[in-house]
Structures are given as structure tokens and as C-alpha cells.
Design an enzyme around this catalytic site. Structure first.
Site, PDB file in Angstrom:
ATOM      1  N   ARG A 140       0.772  -1.219   0.251  1.00 36.35           N
ATOM      2  CA  ARG A 140      -0.123   0.025   0.072  1.00 36.35           C
ATOM      3  C   ARG A 140       0.845   1.228  -0.152  1.00 36.35           C
ATOM      4  NH1 ARG A 140      -3.358  -2.958   3.976  1.00 36.35           N
ATOM      5  NH2 ARG A 140      -4.742  -3.965   2.762  1.00 36.35           N
ATOM      6  N   LYS A 188       2.831  11.448 -11.381  1.00 35.77           N
ATOM      7  CA  LYS A 188       1.953  10.618 -12.465  1.00 35.77           C
ATOM      8  C   LYS A 188       2.720   9.309 -12.599  1.00 35.77           C
ATOM      9  CE  LYS A 188      -1.116  13.478 -14.765  1.00 35.77           C
ATOM     10  NZ  LYS A 188      -1.399  14.140 -16.342  1.00 35.77           N
ATOM     11  N   GLU A 246       8.899  17.839 -25.147  1.00 31.14           N
ATOM     12  CA  GLU A 246       8.040  18.113 -24.000  1.00 31.14           C
ATOM     13  C   GLU A 246       8.882  19.569 -23.268  1.00 31.14           C
ATOM     14  OE1 GLU A 246       5.565  16.476 -22.951  1.00 31.14           O
ATOM     15  OE2 GLU A 246       5.795  14.268 -23.111  1.00 31.14           O
ATOM     16  N   LYS A 265       6.581  22.878 -14.681  1.00 26.36           N
ATOM     17  CA  LYS A 265       5.962  21.704 -14.396  1.00 26.36           C
ATOM     18  C   LYS A 265       5.594  21.750 -12.863  1.00 26.36           C
ATOM     19  CE  LYS A 265       4.770  17.217 -14.610  1.00 26.36           C
ATOM     20  NZ  LYS A 265       4.958  15.833 -15.251  1.00 26.36           N
ATOM     21  N   ARG A 299      -3.628  21.432 -14.775  1.00 27.07           N
ATOM     22  CA  ARG A 299      -2.701  20.563 -15.073  1.00 27.07           C
ATOM     23  C   ARG A 299      -3.050  19.746 -16.223  1.00 27.07           C
ATOM     24  NH1 ARG A 299       0.607  16.081 -11.131  1.00 27.07           N
ATOM     25  NH2 ARG A 299       1.611  15.117 -12.958  1.00 27.07           N
ATOM     26  N   ASN A 324      -1.218  18.246 -21.113  1.00 28.19           N
ATOM     27  CA  ASN A 324      -1.341  17.193 -21.854  1.00 28.19           C
ATOM     28  C   ASN A 324      -1.499  17.916 -23.400  1.00 28.19           C
ATOM     29  OD1 ASN A 324      -1.548  14.954 -20.396  1.00 28.19           O
ATOM     30  ND2 ASN A 324      -3.344  15.825 -19.537  1.00 28.19           N
ATOM     31  N   HIS A 327      -1.196  15.494 -26.208  1.00 27.56           N
ATOM     32  CA  HIS A 327      -1.180  14.087 -25.741  1.00 27.56           C
ATOM     33  C   HIS A 327      -2.354  13.095 -26.318  1.00 27.56           C
ATOM     34  CE1 HIS A 327       2.282  15.482 -23.615  1.00 27.56           C
ATOM     35  NE2 HIS A 327       2.347  14.454 -22.828  1.00 27.56           N
TER      36      HIS A 327
HETATM   37  P1  NAD Z   1      12.213   5.395 -22.339  1.00 25.19           P
HETATM   38  O1  NAD Z   1      11.983   5.246 -20.641  1.00 25.19           O
HETATM   39  O2  NAD Z   1      11.746   4.484 -23.000  1.00 25.19           O
HETATM   40  O3  NAD Z   1      13.646   5.612 -22.423  1.00 25.19           O
HETATM   41  C1  NAD Z   1      14.169   6.144 -23.878  1.00 25.19           C
HETATM   42  C2  NAD Z   1      15.207   5.095 -24.170  1.00 25.19           C
HETATM   43  O4  NAD Z   1      16.457   5.512 -23.890  1.00 25.19           O
HETATM   44  C3  NAD Z   1      15.142   3.728 -23.836  1.00 25.19           C
HETATM   45  O5  NAD Z   1      15.508   2.853 -24.653  1.00 25.19           O
HETATM   46  C4  NAD Z   1      15.849   3.687 -22.429  1.00 25.19           C
HETATM   47  O6  NAD Z   1      16.584   2.555 -22.109  1.00 25.19           O
HETATM   48  C5  NAD Z   1      17.029   4.748 -23.131  1.00 25.19           C
HETATM   49  N1  NAD Z   1      17.968   5.491 -22.001  1.00 25.19           N
HETATM   50  C6  NAD Z   1      17.403   5.810 -20.840  1.00 25.19           C
HETATM   51  N2  NAD Z   1      18.485   6.588 -20.197  1.00 25.19           N
HETATM   52  C7  NAD Z   1      19.298   6.503 -21.009  1.00 25.19           C
HETATM   53  C8  NAD Z   1      20.716   7.059 -20.953  1.00 25.19           C
HETATM   54  N3  NAD Z   1      21.237   7.925 -20.134  1.00 25.19           N
HETATM   55  N4  NAD Z   1      21.708   6.456 -22.010  1.00 25.19           N
HETATM   56  C9  NAD Z   1      21.365   5.738 -23.015  1.00 25.19           C
HETATM   57  N5  NAD Z   1      20.135   5.367 -22.942  1.00 25.19           N
HETATM   58  C10 NAD Z   1      19.148   5.875 -22.142  1.00 25.19           C
HETATM   59  O7  NAD Z   1      11.382   6.730 -22.725  1.00 25.19           O
HETATM   60  P2  NAD Z   1      11.410   8.311 -22.257  1.00 25.19           P
HETATM   61  O8  NAD Z   1      11.134   9.115 -23.419  1.00 25.19           O
HETATM   62  O9  NAD Z   1      12.415   8.546 -21.143  1.00 25.19           O
HETATM   63  O10 NAD Z   1       9.941   8.298 -21.445  1.00 25.19           O
HETATM   64  C11 NAD Z   1       8.673   8.087 -22.271  1.00 25.19           C
HETATM   65  C12 NAD Z   1       7.795   7.512 -21.277  1.00 25.19           C
HETATM   66  O11 NAD Z   1       7.443   8.335 -20.117  1.00 25.19           O
HETATM   67  C13 NAD Z   1       6.342   7.031 -21.815  1.00 25.19           C
HETATM   68  O12 NAD Z   1       6.027   6.047 -21.311  1.00 25.19           O
HETATM   69  C14 NAD Z   1       5.555   8.245 -21.165  1.00 25.19           C
HETATM   70  O13 NAD Z   1       4.132   7.730 -21.224  1.00 25.19           O
HETATM   71  C15 NAD Z   1       5.976   8.359 -19.863  1.00 25.19           C
HETATM   72  N6  NAD Z   1       5.603   9.984 -19.533  1.00 25.19           N
HETATM   73  C16 NAD Z   1       5.244  10.085 -18.336  1.00 25.19           C
HETATM   74  C17 NAD Z   1       4.961  11.367 -17.697  1.00 25.19           C
HETATM   75  C18 NAD Z   1       4.450  11.607 -16.261  1.00 25.19           C
HETATM   76  O14 NAD Z   1       4.289  12.680 -15.873  1.00 25.19           O
HETATM   77  N7  NAD Z   1       4.498  10.375 -15.615  1.00 25.19           N
HETATM   78  C19 NAD Z   1       5.288  12.425 -18.499  1.00 25.19           C
HETATM   79  C20 NAD Z   1       5.858  12.154 -19.799  1.00 25.19           C
HETATM   80  C21 NAD Z   1       6.054  11.051 -20.390  1.00 25.19           C
HETATM   81  N1  GLY Z   2       2.969  14.917 -18.308  1.00 25.41           N
HETATM   82  C1  GLY Z   2       1.555  15.187 -17.841  1.00 25.41           C
HETATM   83  C2  GLY Z   2       1.649  15.600 -16.199  1.00 25.41           C
HETATM   84  O1  GLY Z   2       2.348  15.141 -15.436  1.00 25.41           O
HETATM   85  O2  GLY Z   2       0.380  16.142 -15.857  1.00 25.41           O
END
Ligand code: NAD
Ligand code: GLY
Length: 360
Positions: free
Chosen positions: A118, A140, A182, A224, A238, A242, A245
Site C-alpha cells: 500500500r 503521475k 516536452e 511543471k 494540470r 497534456n 497528448h
Molecule cells: P524511455 O524510458 O523508453 O527511454 C528511452 C530510451 O532511452 C530507452 O531505450 C532507455 O533504455 C534509453 N535510455 C534511458 N536513459 C539513457 C541514457 N542515459 N543513456 C542511454 N540510453 C538511455 O522513454 P522516455 O522518453 O524517457 O519516457 C517515455 C515514457 O514516459 C512514456 O511511457 C510516457 O508515457 C512517460 N511519460 C510520463 C509522464 C509522467 O508525468 N509520468 C510524462 C511524460 C511521459
Molecule cells: N505529463 C503530464 C503531467 O504530468 O501532468
């Protein structure tokens, strides 16, 4: 070093931004609750950075669990594997989970931390530009469902965020560009000055000038943190985060997770939102072109995929957390630097945007 604060009362937390932070025990240790630490990383990031992190945690019981790499693994099966790793130790309720990686690792680890017994404390150590400017901040957490992106998740804040800019040196150019989408988003939704700064400094960012990167990450996180402090659970402002998105998630899901990077889909989605804003008479054609030009300068795609037709887009866009009473709500633009959420757009104009293959 920049230190920002996400102001959420007794759940407030710092964001540290600088080069060379990964092995900095003084930053991490105050946020470790008990003696046990479970680091979640993936098969790409762990060989690069896990040892430096583990070295900084000497004296603690440190375990790690390594995920396969890719958006397609941000799912319930992989989440279950994390629970299994925690229970095999077994980890107790004081265990601190650390997400070491990009947004995929951060989102799934955060959700695991929200659910395990939890809720256990967790720390974000983002290693992609996208994760440093967006996903690691704001709490998130989620996994994808085959029927929709990020559909299973929770709001769960980290104890701290440590953005080590040096880790971006190993990121490939395509991933760096995805993160820039972003970054540009913040300029578009609420920070015209930042948008203009990005127009001047995009080449420095793409060349990974550390000062330019630090500035872009700081200004993105500042934006942010302000939005999250005002509306943690996305009851209002917030939702502006998006921008692009709803279109972008449809592209990601429709093209198969992992084929279009999240940032690429968001970039094209932001241009589609700009196109609809123009068709609706809210922004000028020149503004759409200015946005398209910056996205191109950032190395991002500006043409929606030809494979998705209007009906498929609409079906996919209906699986969105902003949908209310079956109506798709969209983030649209009043100007560069000013966004709003609306379900009061003309459905025919949306269909025109979805049919359009050349947006600039
Ligand atoms: P990712 O986590 O897939 O990373 C991209 C690639 O880079 C992967 O292959 C990873 O292994 C590699 N990588 C990571 N760090 C590295 C480094 N320092 N050197 C070399 N390679 C490296 O993708 P992302 O773009 O980081 O994140 C996308 C995800 O984030 C999506 O799932 C999206 O939905 C999510 N997201 C969440 C929020 C939120 O508020 N929680 C906001 C935006 C995006
Ligand atoms: N990436 C959108 C949010 O954090 O609200």
C-alpha cells in the site's frame, strides 16, 4: 547546481539538476527510509549507471531488478515481475524504491511503489531528457493497457528527483529530440519567453551544451512544479500539460507502442492541436508555422502517420483520461504561450485536422 522545490505541503520534495550527481550520496541518503533499497532499472541503463548508484549506497541492503527495455514492457506483466522481486527478498514497508532510467522505468517503478504494501517511499533518478523535464516530476505513475496508454496508474509523489545531466551524454540523438518535445510544450502552454529562448538556443541544445541543457531542464521543471503545486490531481490547470497528448497517445497506440517515441508522437500531436486551433480561428497560420519550425529544428516529426484514418484516430482518442461523458476534451492554443482545455470545438474541424497530412 539548481535546486527546485515541488510545493505540496508535507509531501513537498526537491529536484536537483546538475552534472555528476549520480554518485552523490549526500543527496540521496536523506531520502532513504529504512535499510533496504530496491533499484529498478533496465537492460540499457543498468550497465551504464547502476554501479555508480549502488556504490553511493554502501552500507545499505541494495537490491536491483532489471527490466527489458521498451515502452511495450510498461505493462501489468512486467509490474508483476517487480512485485515478485520485492517479495522474493522479502522487502518490507520501509524499503525505498529507486527508479533509475527514462520515463518507462520511472512510471512503472512509481506505480509499483504506490501499490507495494500500500505504498513505499520512492526516488526518481531520471536519465533521459524527457524524464528529467517531465515524467520524473509530479507523481503521475502508470502502466499501459493494450486498449489505452497509461490507463492503469496512480498519483504518487517521489521523495526527491535527481537529474544528473551527465547521463544525457549516452542518450542517442533521436531520444534527445523526443525529450525536446516536452520542453517545447512548456513554452507553448504557458511560457512565451521560454519558447523564444528555445528558438534561439535549439542548436546548442541539440549539440548538448551542458549550460543550455541545464537551463532548459531548470525552466521546464520550474513550469511543471508550479502547475503540479497548483493542481496535483489534474482537476484543472494540470490538464494543460497534456497539450498534444490526446493526438499523440492515439498515434503511439495506433502505430504500436515503441514505434513512434512518446516525445515524437507528442510533437506531431502538438502541431495537430495547433492546426485545430488555427482552423477554429484562435491562432494564426503564422503561429502554426512558427511552432512547426521549432519542432523541426528540434529534430521532431511534423507529419502525422499516413496509416491512421479519421475513424481510427477518433476511436483511439476516446480512450483518454480527459474524456468526459464520452466527449473528447482537447488542449488547444489561444496563442503561443497560452493554452486552454475545450470540448467546444467544431467536430468537422477536428475531422479536417485528422485528415490533414501536411500541417505546415
Ligand atoms: P524511455 O524510458 O523508453 O527511454 C528511452 C530510451 O532511452 C530507452 O531505450 C532507455 O533504455 C534509453 N535510455 C534511458 N536513459 C539513457 C541514457 N542515459 N543513456 C542511454 N540510453 C538511455 O522513454 P522516455 O522518453 O524517457 O519516457 C517515455 C515514457 O514516459 C512514456 O511511457 C510516457 O508515457 C512517460 N511519460 C510520463 C509522464 C509522467 O508525468 N509520468 C510524462 C511524460 C511521459
Ligand atoms: N505529463 C503530464 C503531467 O504530468 O501532468
Amino acid at each position: 547546481m539548481s535546486m527546485l522545490n515541488v510545493d505540496l505541503g508535507d509531501r513537498s520534495y526537491p529536484i536537483h539538476i546538475a552534472e555528476g550527481l549520480l554518485g552523490n550520496a549526500d543527496l540521496i541518503r536523506p531520502f532513504i527510509a529504512g535499510q533496504q533499497v530496491m533499484v529498478i532499472s533496465n537492460e540499457t541503463v543498468a550497465p551504464l549507471y547502476l554501479d555508480a548508484l549502488v556504490d553511493s549506497l554502501s552500507g545499505l541492503q541494495v537490491y536491483s531488478h532489471i527490466l527489458p527495455d521498451g515502452e511495450e514492457y510498461k505493462n501489468l506483466d512486467v509490474l508483476d515481475g517487480i512485485f515478485d522481486a520485492l517479495l522474493r527478498v522479502p522487502c518490507d514497508r520501509q524499503t525505498t524504491m529507486i527508479a533509475l532510467g527514462g520515463g518507462v522505468v520511472g512510471d512503472i517503478t512509481g506505480f509499483a511503489a504506490a501499490c507495494y504494501q500500500r505504498g513505499v517511499p520512492f526516488i526518481q533518478i531520471p536519465t533521459t531528457l524527457l524524464a528529467q523535464v517531465d515524467s520524473s516530476v509530479g507523481g503521475k505513475t502508470a502502466v499501459n493497457h493494450p486498449r489505452g496508454k497509461n490507463m492503469i496508474g496512480a498519483f504518487y509523489q517521489p521523495r526527491c528527483v535527481i537529474a544528473d545531466i551527465s547521463t544525457l551524454n549516452t542518450l542517442d540523438d533521436r531520444q534527445l529530440s523526443a525529450g525536446l518535445a516536452e520542453v517545447i510544450k512548456y513554452g507553448l502552454i504557458r511560457d512565451l519567453d521560454f519558447f523564444a529562448w528555445l528558438e534561439k538556443n535549439m542548436d546548442r541544445l541539440r549539440q548538448r551544451d551542458p549550460l543550455a541543457l541545464a537551463e532548459a531542464i531548470r525552466r521546464s521543471c520550474e513550469n511543471k512544479a508550479e502547475v503540479v503545486a497548483e493542481d496535483e490531481l489534474e482537476g484543472g490547470v494540470r490538464a494543460l500539460l497534456n497539450l498534444g497528448h490526446t493526438f499523440g497517445h492515439a498515434i503511439e497506440a495506433g502505430m504500436g507502442y515503441g514505434n513512434w517515441l512518446h516525445g515524437e508522437a507528442v510533437a506531431t500531436g502538438m502541431l495537430m492541436a495547433a492546426d485545430l486551433s488555427y482552423r477554429s480561428g484562435w491562432i494564426s497560420r503564422e503561429a502554426v508555422q512558427r511552432i512547426g519550425k521549432l519542432l523541426q529544428q528540434a529534430g521532431l516529426p511534423v507529419e502525422p502517420p499516413a496509416e491512421l484514418d479519421i475513424e481510427r484516430y477518433l476511436r483511439l482518442m476516446k480512450v483518454d483520461k480527459k474524456v468526459m461523458d464520452g466527449r473528447i476534451r482537447l488542449v488547444l492554443l489561444k496563442a503561443i504561450g497560452s493554452a486552454f482545455v475545450s470540448d467546444d470545438y467544431d467536430a468537422d474541424l477536428l475531422r479536417q485536422t485528422l485528415a490533414c497530412r501536411t500541417l505546415i
